[in-house]
Design an enzyme around this catalytic site. Structure first.
Site, PDB file in Angstrom:
ATOM      1  N   LYS A  73      -4.818  -8.668 -10.067  1.00  0.00           N
ATOM      2  CA  LYS A  73      -3.562  -9.404 -10.279  1.00  0.00           C
ATOM      3  C   LYS A  73      -3.027  -9.140 -11.681  1.00  0.00           C
ATOM      4  O   LYS A  73      -3.752  -9.249 -12.665  1.00  0.00           O
ATOM      5  CB  LYS A  73      -3.785 -10.910 -10.058  1.00  0.00           C
ATOM      6  CG  LYS A  73      -2.490 -11.692 -10.130  1.00  0.00           C
ATOM      7  CD  LYS A  73      -2.606 -13.053  -9.490  1.00  0.00           C
ATOM      8  CE  LYS A  73      -1.306 -13.828  -9.588  1.00  0.00           C
ATOM      9  NZ  LYS A  73      -0.197 -13.204  -8.858  1.00  0.00           N
ATOM     10  N   HIS A 103      -7.687 -15.865  -8.842  1.00  0.00           N
ATOM     11  CA  HIS A 103      -7.140 -14.733  -8.080  1.00  0.00           C
ATOM     12  C   HIS A 103      -8.032 -13.508  -8.261  1.00  0.00           C
ATOM     13  O   HIS A 103      -8.833 -13.440  -9.193  1.00  0.00           O
ATOM     14  CB  HIS A 103      -5.721 -14.390  -8.545  1.00  0.00           C
ATOM     15  CG  HIS A 103      -4.672 -15.288  -7.958  1.00  0.00           C
ATOM     16  ND1 HIS A 103      -4.305 -16.469  -8.540  1.00  0.00           N
ATOM     17  CD2 HIS A 103      -3.927 -15.166  -6.825  1.00  0.00           C
ATOM     18  CE1 HIS A 103      -3.372 -17.055  -7.800  1.00  0.00           C
ATOM     19  NE2 HIS A 103      -3.124 -16.289  -6.756  1.00  0.00           N
TER      20      HIS A 103
HETATM   21  N1  LIG Z   1       5.015 -14.713  -3.239  1.00  0.00           N
HETATM   22  C1  LIG Z   1       3.852 -14.580  -2.581  1.00  0.00           C
HETATM   23  O1  LIG Z   1       3.556 -15.306  -1.627  1.00  0.00           O
HETATM   24  C2  LIG Z   1       2.886 -13.516  -3.022  1.00  0.00           C
HETATM   25  C3  LIG Z   1       1.639 -13.382  -2.428  1.00  0.00           C
HETATM   26  C4  LIG Z   1       0.810 -12.338  -2.838  1.00  0.00           C
HETATM   27  C5  LIG Z   1       1.230 -11.484  -3.850  1.00  0.00           C
HETATM   28  N2  LIG Z   1       2.433 -11.684  -4.429  1.00  0.00           N
HETATM   29  C6  LIG Z   1       2.963 -10.780  -5.459  1.00  0.00           C
HETATM   30  O2  LIG Z   1       3.469  -9.620  -4.798  1.00  0.00           O
HETATM   31  C7  LIG Z   1       3.368  -8.511  -5.691  1.00  0.00           C
HETATM   32  C8  LIG Z   1       2.597  -7.382  -4.986  1.00  0.00           C
HETATM   33  O3  LIG Z   1       1.270  -7.805  -4.755  1.00  0.00           O
HETATM   34  P1  LIG Z   1       0.210  -6.813  -4.075  1.00  0.00           P
HETATM   35  O4  LIG Z   1      -1.072  -7.562  -4.114  1.00  0.00           O
HETATM   36  O5  LIG Z   1       0.733  -6.276  -2.794  1.00  0.00           O
HETATM   37  O6  LIG Z   1       0.182  -5.639  -5.175  1.00  0.00           O
HETATM   38  P2  LIG Z   1      -0.196  -4.107  -4.955  1.00  0.00           P
HETATM   39  O7  LIG Z   1      -1.258  -3.954  -3.946  1.00  0.00           O
HETATM   40  O8  LIG Z   1      -0.413  -3.574  -6.334  1.00  0.00           O
HETATM   41  O9  LIG Z   1       1.146  -3.458  -4.355  1.00  0.00           O
HETATM   42  C9  LIG Z   1       2.303  -3.240  -5.121  1.00  0.00           C
HETATM   43  C10 LIG Z   1       3.129  -2.180  -4.437  1.00  0.00           C
HETATM   44  O10 LIG Z   1       4.341  -2.001  -5.175  1.00  0.00           O
HETATM   45  C11 LIG Z   1       4.544  -0.619  -5.358  1.00  0.00           C
HETATM   46  N3  LIG Z   1       5.382  -0.369  -6.518  1.00  0.00           N
HETATM   47  C12 LIG Z   1       5.057  -0.445  -7.832  1.00  0.00           C
HETATM   48  N4  LIG Z   1       6.129  -0.132  -8.592  1.00  0.00           N
HETATM   49  C13 LIG Z   1       7.146   0.108  -7.734  1.00  0.00           C
HETATM   50  C14 LIG Z   1       8.514   0.458  -7.889  1.00  0.00           C
HETATM   51  N5  LIG Z   1       9.048   0.641  -9.112  1.00  0.00           N
HETATM   52  N6  LIG Z   1       9.272   0.598  -6.798  1.00  0.00           N
HETATM   53  C15 LIG Z   1       8.747   0.460  -5.576  1.00  0.00           C
HETATM   54  N7  LIG Z   1       7.457   0.130  -5.349  1.00  0.00           N
HETATM   55  C16 LIG Z   1       6.671  -0.042  -6.425  1.00  0.00           C
HETATM   56  C17 LIG Z   1       3.163  -0.050  -5.497  1.00  0.00           C
HETATM   57  O11 LIG Z   1       3.169   1.349  -5.272  1.00  0.00           O
HETATM   58  P3  LIG Z   1       1.902   2.258  -5.736  1.00  0.00           P
HETATM   59  O12 LIG Z   1       0.729   1.751  -4.996  1.00  0.00           O
HETATM   60  O13 LIG Z   1       2.340   3.631  -5.365  1.00  0.00           O
HETATM   61  O14 LIG Z   1       1.808   2.053  -7.230  1.00  0.00           O
HETATM   62  C18 LIG Z   1       2.441  -0.817  -4.401  1.00  0.00           C
HETATM   63  O15 LIG Z   1       2.720  -0.246  -3.151  1.00  0.00           O
HETATM   64  C19 LIG Z   1       2.683  -9.047  -6.966  1.00  0.00           C
HETATM   65  O16 LIG Z   1       3.700  -9.402  -7.889  1.00  0.00           O
HETATM   66  C20 LIG Z   1       1.962 -10.300  -6.478  1.00  0.00           C
HETATM   67  O17 LIG Z   1       1.781 -11.255  -7.499  1.00  0.00           O
HETATM   68  C21 LIG Z   1       3.261 -12.669  -4.024  1.00  0.00           C
END
Ligand SMILES: NC(=O)c1ccc[n+]([C@@H]2O[C@H](COP(=O)([O-])OP(=O)(O)OC[C@H]3O[C@@H](n4cnc5c(N)ncnc54)[C@H](OP(=O)(O)O)[C@@H]3O)[C@@H](O)[C@H]2O)c1
Length: 238
Positions: free
Chosen positions: A139, A135
């Site tokens: 991550k 990844h």
């Molecule tokens: N299930 C699936 O198919 C799949 C696929 C891809 C990723 N994921 C998972 O999805 C999650 C997000 O991935 P990503 O790549 O999008 O990460 P990312 O780019 O870091 O985005 C995370 C988002 O969550 C926000 N956030 C953090 N703390 C928060 C809170 N307490 N309340 C509300 N929003 C909050 C962040 O805000 P700020 O930017 O302001 O900090 C950011 O907008 C991870 O856990 C990843 O492993 C899952």
């Protein structure tokens, strides 16, 4: 549907694009800078919430929505122990919850292939089984939620493995190698290796669109349902 995107990060932005393409409206976008906007008042006209934030934020966000009667699909990885709390909250509030460690249609087919291969290999004790996941470097969790799902599926069928670990120490341990490389959306490989030959299956995500599409399909599936669902339900592969 009116959708709330909770976690407007890398995934949230792709989810927005795909949801709008599919005719939905995004009525609420939450990131850590405006998390106070995630409240009962702002959820009043929301048909479904899609939550992809970070492990220490997931439970609180999801319970807030479910307690307000809003169905939730969550894909945040790394909070597995608390998922049953969210499932119970969906039941208590007569609404719906769907968690998937990976929303990609291709990965969910890959999960089924993994289960079949594990059953076939159970009696083939000349083969050692191991996994690799790759990844992007931002991550937060390791190994990935998808790798843990794949590992648990293997442990259910391959009797000679009793646990998984990132340490390659015991013969009864399923070894997972977790690599972090810039720009990789998600690659998972399972390898059965013997002196004679190897059998290897790999899923390679080319971008984040598959995860986002799956999350939107899941929201479309649960928004008018009550209970706890999985991607197998969404894809009709139960
Ligand atoms: N299930 C699936 O198919 C799949 C696929 C891809 C990723 N994921 C998972 O999805 C999650 C997000 O991935 P990503 O790549 O999008 O990460 P990312 O780019 O870091 O985005 C995370 C988002 O969550 C926000 N956030 C953090 N703390 C928060 C809170 N307490 N309340 C509300 N929003 C909050 C962040 O805000 P700020 O930017 O302001 O900090 C950011 O907008 C991870 O856990 C990843 O492993 C899952």
């Amino acid at each position: 549907m009116n959708i709330a995107i909770i976690g407007y990060g890398k995934m949230g932005k792709v989810i927005e694009q795909i949801a709008v393409e599919r005719g939905h409206s995004i009525v609420l976008k939450i990131s850590s800078s405006n998390k106070e906007d995630l409240n009962v008042e702002n959820l009043k006209n929301v048909d479904a919430a899609i939550e992809m934030t970070q492990p220490d934020a997931a439970k609180e966000n999801i319970l807030l929505c479910l307690n307000a009667g809003v169905p939730v699909t969550s894909g945040t990885t790394g909070w597995n122990d608390e998922i049953p709390v969210a499932e119970q909250a969906a039941k208590n509030n007569d609404t719906a919850f769907l968690y998937a460690s990976n929303y990609s249609v291709g990965v969910n087919i890959f999960f089924e292939v993994n289960k079949i291969l594990a059953k076939l290999m159970n009696k083939q004790s000349d083969y050692n089984v191991s996994m690799t996941e790759i990844h992007h470097t931002q991550k937060k969790d390791s190994p990935s939620g998808t790798a843990i799902t794949l590992a648990n599926q293997i442990l259910e069928s391959v009797d000679r493995k009793s646990n998984w670990s990132e340490e390659d120490n015991n013969a009864d341990t399923l070894h997972i190698t977790a690599l972090r490389e810039e720009g990789v959306p998600g690659t998972h490989s399972i390898k059965y290796s013997s002196d004679i030959d190897d059998i290897e299956i790999t899923h390679t995500a080319h971008n984040r669109n598959g995860f986002a599409l799956g999350a939107v399909l899941a929201a479309e599936y649960i928004f008018d349902k009550k209970g706890v669902f999985s991607m197998q339900d969404v894809l009709g592969i139960n």
